[in-house]
Write an enzyme that holds these catalytic residues in place. Structure first.
Site, mmCIF file in Angstrom:
data_model
loop_
_atom_site.group_PDB
_atom_site.id
_atom_site.type_symbol
_atom_site.label_atom_id
_atom_site.label_comp_id
_atom_site.label_asym_id
_atom_site.label_seq_id
_atom_site.Cartn_x
_atom_site.Cartn_y
_atom_site.Cartn_z
ATOM 1 N N ASP A 35 0.853 -1.178 0.000
ATOM 2 C CA ASP A 35 0.000 0.000 0.000
ATOM 3 C C ASP A 35 0.900 1.243 0.000
ATOM 4 O OD1 ASP A 35 -2.243 1.738 0.572
ATOM 5 O OD2 ASP A 35 -1.646 1.660 2.674
ATOM 6 N N PHE A 36 0.312 2.416 -0.261
ATOM 7 C CA PHE A 36 1.119 3.649 -0.254
ATOM 8 C C PHE A 36 0.932 4.438 1.043
ATOM 9 C CE2 PHE A 36 1.979 8.130 -1.351
ATOM 10 C CZ PHE A 36 3.315 7.996 -1.716
ATOM 11 N N ASP A 37 -0.244 5.077 1.213
ATOM 12 C CA ASP A 37 -0.454 5.925 2.395
ATOM 13 C C ASP A 37 -0.480 5.099 3.669
ATOM 14 O OD1 ASP A 37 -1.184 8.833 1.401
ATOM 15 O OD2 ASP A 37 -2.151 7.430 0.025
ATOM 16 N N ASP A 221 -1.912 -0.847 5.899
ATOM 17 C CA ASP A 221 -2.119 -0.209 7.202
ATOM 18 C C ASP A 221 -3.578 0.033 7.554
ATOM 19 O OD1 ASP A 221 -2.491 3.266 7.055
ATOM 20 O OD2 ASP A 221 -2.482 1.991 5.289
#
Length: 280
Positions: A35-37, A221
């Site tokens: 994932d990124f954020d 997250d």
């Protein structure tokens, strides 16, 4: 790359230990999807200010040549994740793939092009209704609407009572999504309206099929990462080793409880990836 002075953290599950062992033993058969954020970038009050952690690109550059593929799977538009991540034109990341909008969009470093289907008409209709809907609720003060192109999100992090605003808006936004053929995806003080039929689990499963990967590592997250966790669990029942990483300690217990390894935020997750790369 030789030995590394810091010991790797130990997965809390036997399946996770098997996944880490498979990654270390046969990295060329592994896909690492992230994932990124909140995973490669810290969560910030204004999503437009989010940027990859300074260690993210160096860690991925160290890891990428050893594994079958590295993919970033995000709810953001693919080109935005590429820009905020600093992923374009990086030596060592020539085969990076970014799956944006939960896999509806795809950017690859080889062509630097984004491929995407036409947008869902319900997103524009919902976006037009949002201002009027939000103004009917006292809790909307301080909320912020993010136009993601193929989705629209309402952030409550800046509200006077962030959790209260989130709770108050959840039902009316779910009704708005339903009326326009969309689904509501709750996250960490954000409510996102997006088209159905695509999630990180579907995107990951399709990418694993495409690459023919044997081992799957996934790091996330938030609640939107649960479908990807479920995909890894399904693949493990079919003989694919897997490793599930959760970035953050107690913010999203639903995800942390399912993880093989919980790492306290992006810096720790990136350090873990760098430590793995140093052993390959």
């Amino acid at each position: 790359m030789g030995s590394h002075p810091n010991p790797l953290p130990t997965p809390v599950t036997s399946a996770g230990a098997d996944g880490l062992a498979a990654l270390l033993a046969r990295p060329g058969k592994a896909v690492v999807a992230l994932d990124f954020d909140g995973t490669l970038a810290e969560i910030v009050p204004d999503p437009e200010q989010a940027r990859a952690h300074p260690g993210a690109v160096p860690a991925l550059v160290a890891l990428a040549p050893h594994v079958a593929s590295v993919a970033v799977i995000t709810g953001r538009p693919a080109d935005v994740a590429v820009r905020y991540g600093g992923f374009a034109g990086v030596p060592g990341l020539e085969h990076l793939v970014v799956l944006g909008h939960y896999g509806a969009e795809r950017w690859d470093a080889v062509s630097s092009a984004v491929h995407a289907p036409p947008p869902h008409p319900g997103v524009g209709a919902a976006r037009a209704e949002l201002p009027g809907l939000l103004e009917r609720f006292d809790a909307w003060q301080g909320t912020w609407t993010e136009d993601k192109g193929r989705a629209v999100a309402v952030h409550t992090r800046r509200a006077a009572d962030p959790q209260g605003a989130f709770d108050a808006l959840r039902a009316p936004l779910a009704d708005l999504a339903d009326r326009h053929g969309l689904m509501l995806e709750p996250g960490r003080l954000v409510l996102e309206l997006r088209p159905p039929g695509m999630d990180k689990g579907v995107a990951l499963a399709e990418y694993v099929r495409e690459t023919g990967a044997e081992t799957i590592v996934y790091g996330g997250d938030d609640l939107g990462d649960l479908p990807a966790f479920a995909t890894v669990d399904t693949l493990r029942t079919k003989g694919h080793p897997g490793l599930l990483l959760c970035s953050g300690t107690g913010e999203v217990p639903e995800l942390a409880d399912k993880a093989d390894l919980v790492l306290p935020g992006p810096a720790a997750l990136i350090d873990f990836l760098a430590s793995v790369a140093a052993r390959l």
